[in-house]
Design a protein around this motif. Structure first.
Motif, PDB file in Angstrom:
ATOM      1  N   ALA A 319      26.056  17.940  12.457  1.00 49.85           N
ATOM      2  CA  ALA A 319      26.010  19.015  11.464  1.00 49.85           C
ATOM      3  C   ALA A 319      25.133  20.164  11.964  1.00 49.85           C
ATOM      4  O   ALA A 319      23.975  19.959  12.337  1.00 49.85           O
ATOM      5  N   PHE A 320      25.668  21.379  11.943  1.00 50.56           N
ATOM      6  CA  PHE A 320      24.932  22.549  12.436  1.00 50.56           C
ATOM      7  C   PHE A 320      23.829  22.929  11.457  1.00 50.56           C
ATOM      8  O   PHE A 320      24.020  22.972  10.246  1.00 50.56           O
ATOM      9  N   HIS A 321      22.646  23.221  11.994  1.00 49.13           N
ATOM     10  CA  HIS A 321      21.480  23.624  11.223  1.00 49.13           C
ATOM     11  C   HIS A 321      21.355  25.146  11.316  1.00 49.13           C
ATOM     12  O   HIS A 321      21.209  25.690  12.414  1.00 49.13           O
ATOM     13  N   THR A 322      21.417  25.833  10.184  1.00 47.08           N
ATOM     14  CA  THR A 322      21.385  27.294  10.200  1.00 47.08           C
ATOM     15  C   THR A 322      19.970  27.864  10.254  1.00 47.08           C
ATOM     16  O   THR A 322      19.762  29.058   9.975  1.00 47.08           O
ATOM     17  N   ALA A 340      20.262  24.840   4.650  1.00 50.93           N
ATOM     18  CA  ALA A 340      20.219  25.008   6.101  1.00 50.93           C
ATOM     19  C   ALA A 340      20.795  23.802   6.832  1.00 50.93           C
ATOM     20  O   ALA A 340      21.382  23.934   7.904  1.00 50.93           O
ATOM     21  N   VAL A 341      20.631  22.598   6.276  1.00 48.96           N
ATOM     22  CA  VAL A 341      21.131  21.386   6.931  1.00 48.96           C
ATOM     23  C   VAL A 341      22.528  21.021   6.478  1.00 48.96           C
ATOM     24  O   VAL A 341      23.093  20.027   6.955  1.00 48.96           O
ATOM     25  N   GLY A 342      23.118  21.788   5.561  1.00 50.78           N
ATOM     26  CA  GLY A 342      24.490  21.543   5.163  1.00 50.78           C
ATOM     27  C   GLY A 342      24.672  20.610   3.992  1.00 50.78           C
ATOM     28  O   GLY A 342      25.722  19.966   3.868  1.00 50.78           O
ATOM     29  N   ASP A 343      23.691  20.518   3.089  1.00 52.15           N
ATOM     30  CA  ASP A 343      23.817  19.614   1.953  1.00 52.15           C
ATOM     31  C   ASP A 343      24.899  20.052   0.968  1.00 52.15           C
ATOM     32  O   ASP A 343      25.369  19.239   0.169  1.00 52.15           O
ATOM     33  N   LEU A 350      31.378  23.264   7.408  1.00 49.88           N
ATOM     34  CA  LEU A 350      31.946  24.272   6.514  1.00 49.88           C
ATOM     35  C   LEU A 350      32.849  25.221   7.290  1.00 49.88           C
ATOM     36  O   LEU A 350      32.503  25.690   8.380  1.00 49.88           O
ATOM     37  N   GLN A 351      34.031  25.482   6.713  1.00 54.52           N
ATOM     38  CA  GLN A 351      34.893  26.565   7.174  1.00 54.52           C
ATOM     39  C   GLN A 351      35.005  27.574   6.033  1.00 54.52           C
ATOM     40  O   GLN A 351      35.264  27.203   4.889  1.00 54.52           O
ATOM     41  N   ASP A 352      34.802  28.837   6.358  1.00 57.80           N
ATOM     42  CA  ASP A 352      34.871  29.905   5.369  1.00 57.80           C
ATOM     43  C   ASP A 352      35.883  30.941   5.853  1.00 57.80           C
ATOM     44  O   ASP A 352      35.670  31.610   6.872  1.00 57.80           O
TER      45      ASP A 352
END
Length: 473
Positions: A319-322, A340-343, A350-352
């Motif tokens: 999972a990518f951390h922003t 930031a951790v994708g919770d 995520l695809q947007d």
């Protein structure tokens, strides 16, 4: 006689203060920004929430001499009737006992530091890099993001070099997704005039050194990538890609998917889990200046990697951390995906896919309409996540048994954001906004506490309406 004596002292003091201010070249500015909000979550058992929040800022900038300047920014923020530091503001709490004002920014800038072609900025500051993607101030929030940091900037010709040290949290602070000390070291290089814009490369060291279950693991991971943004052939564009590697155990251990890791004996200790994640984004837009309302249309796609079964078997965390998340600017104004951790997707990535539009309705009115389609990056309909869904149970089960719906899909829902900006005068703008989130069963399951109920499949839409006045002086 005595009255005239004190009056003379007051006049002399005022003249002295004015002289000092002029000698030090001090300027003042500020902001007053009240906002009324109406929020309605996706659970039909709850009622809508209405509240005011306000930001007040007072800035002082002093040019001490040709090489040194100081910037101080006082800020007070909170909700009407409530103060974050002192509890409820009621009739028993006089204004003299409230303590809700502090420094949002307080830093010194030294040009040509130590005789070198480098400028030093040291102190509490907003760290904004490359369109707020990984480091930004999240200015929409009432408090906004600020950091205690040291920044070194070098510019020559068409290139710039930057180093930023950020002390994000210290001594067990839980303001981030992981407890403990969080420090960042940012190395950045930018070249202007490439393909009609700027080419930027970035390398970030993220040190989460005290958040590990196993104290021998320092939990350091790295982000490396590049961003190209500019204008070609009448099109505004942006392309960026970032890769993450290093330790992944700290985030894997804090995820509900940690049960799946525990099934693999080699993953029992955190330092055995490596980070292998990526982020890709592209944007293309065009403004038709000669058409009515000068419309701008922008196509947008972001892809943040998530966890899948291959990560588990390979001892990886995917999972990518922003980093210092600025999701409000990118992933819809309702803020379902700002973790930031994708919770927001429970680490499934995520695809947007978005279409953003802007219309200049008049000289003082601008209308913006954005539409988003959100999807998980991990395939929840195939075999990419059977192991972690089964091991996690609940939201991660391989089949959603309620009403016999079968396996969860990849569709997280859609969002529409409508914003009207009215220029009231040269200092004030009025902003009116409405956002609606069209939820799905998957989004409801992955966000049971706020976006829905995994037991009842409550997946009603979310609504948010606001009116804001923003005055800067």
């Amino acid at each position: 006689m005595k009255k005239n004596y004190f009056l003379a002292i007051a006049v002399a003091a005022l003249m002295l203060a004015t002289t000092v201010a002029q000698a030090a070249d001090i300027t003042f500015s500020g902001q007053f920004r009240p906002r009324f909000n109406v929020e309605e979550d996706a659970n039909d058992a709850t009622t809508s929430r209405q509240y005011f929040d306000t930001r007040v800022r007072l800035n002082a900038a002093a040019n001490v001499n040709a090489n040194t300047s100081i910037f101080l920014q006082m800020q007070s923020n909170g909700q009407w009737g409530n103060n974050m530091a002192q509890g409820d503001r009621d009739s028993s709490a006089g204004s003299d006992v409230l303590n809700d004002v502090g420094f949002h920014q307080a830093y010194a800038t030294h040009k040509g530091f130590m005789g070198n072609a480098v400028d030093l900025k040291i102190g509490r500051q907003e760290v904004v890099l490359d369109g707020h993607r990984l480091f930004g101030h999240t200015g929409w929030t009432t408090g906004a993001q600020t950091n205690d940091a040291i920044r070194l900037d070098h510019s020559a010709g068409n290139h710039t070099l930057n180093y930023v040290y950020v002390a994000s949290s210290e001594d067990g602070s839980s303001t981030r997704s992981n407890n403990g000390n969080v420090h960042y070291h940012v190395f950045r290089a930018s070249t202007q005039g490439v393909l009609g814009g700027n080419l930027t490369g970035m390398f970030v060291v993220a040190d989460l050194n005290s958040a590990a279950t196993d104290s021998s693991d320092e939990n350091i991971f790295y982000t490396i990538g590049a961003r190209q943004a500019g204008k070609l052939g009448g099109l505004d564009y942006r392309v960026e890609y970032y890769r993450q590697f290093g330790d992944g155990g700290v985030d894997a251990a804090s995820s509900d998917q940690s049960t799946a890791y525990a099934t693999n004996a080699t993953n029992q200790v955190n330092e055995h889990i490596d980070r292998d994640a990526s982020m890709f984004g592209i944007r293309v837009g065009k403004t038709f200046k000669n058409a009515s309302y000068s419309p701008t249309f922008t196509l947008w796609y972001d892809n943040l990697s998530g966890q899948d079964d291959d990560d588990i078997t390979s001892n990886d965390y995917g999972a990518f951390h922003t980093l210092q998340d600025t999701g409000h600017k990118f992933y819809g104004l309702i803020d379902n995906f700002t973790s930031a951790v994708g919770d927001g997707t429970q680490r499934y990535g995520l695809q947007d896919i978005a279409l953003k539009t802007k219309f200049k309705v008049s000289d003082v009115n601008t209308l913006k309409i954005d539409w988003h389609q959100f999807l998980t990056q991990t395939d929840l309909e195939g075999s990419d996540s059977d192991t972690i869904r089964t091991a996690g149970g609940g939201a991660f089960q391989s089949t959603a048994t309620t009403n016999g719906t079968g396996a969860l899909g990849n569709d997280l829902g859609q969002e529409i954001d409508v914003t009207l900006v009215h220029k009231y005068d040269s200092n004030t703008k009025l902003v009116f906004g409405y956002s609606h989130y069209f939820s799905t069963l998957t989004h409801s399951y992955l966000n049971g506490s706020g976006g829905g109920d995994s037991a009842t499949e409550n997946s009603d839409g979310q609504n948010w309406f606001y009116i804001m006045a923003d005055t800067k002086f």
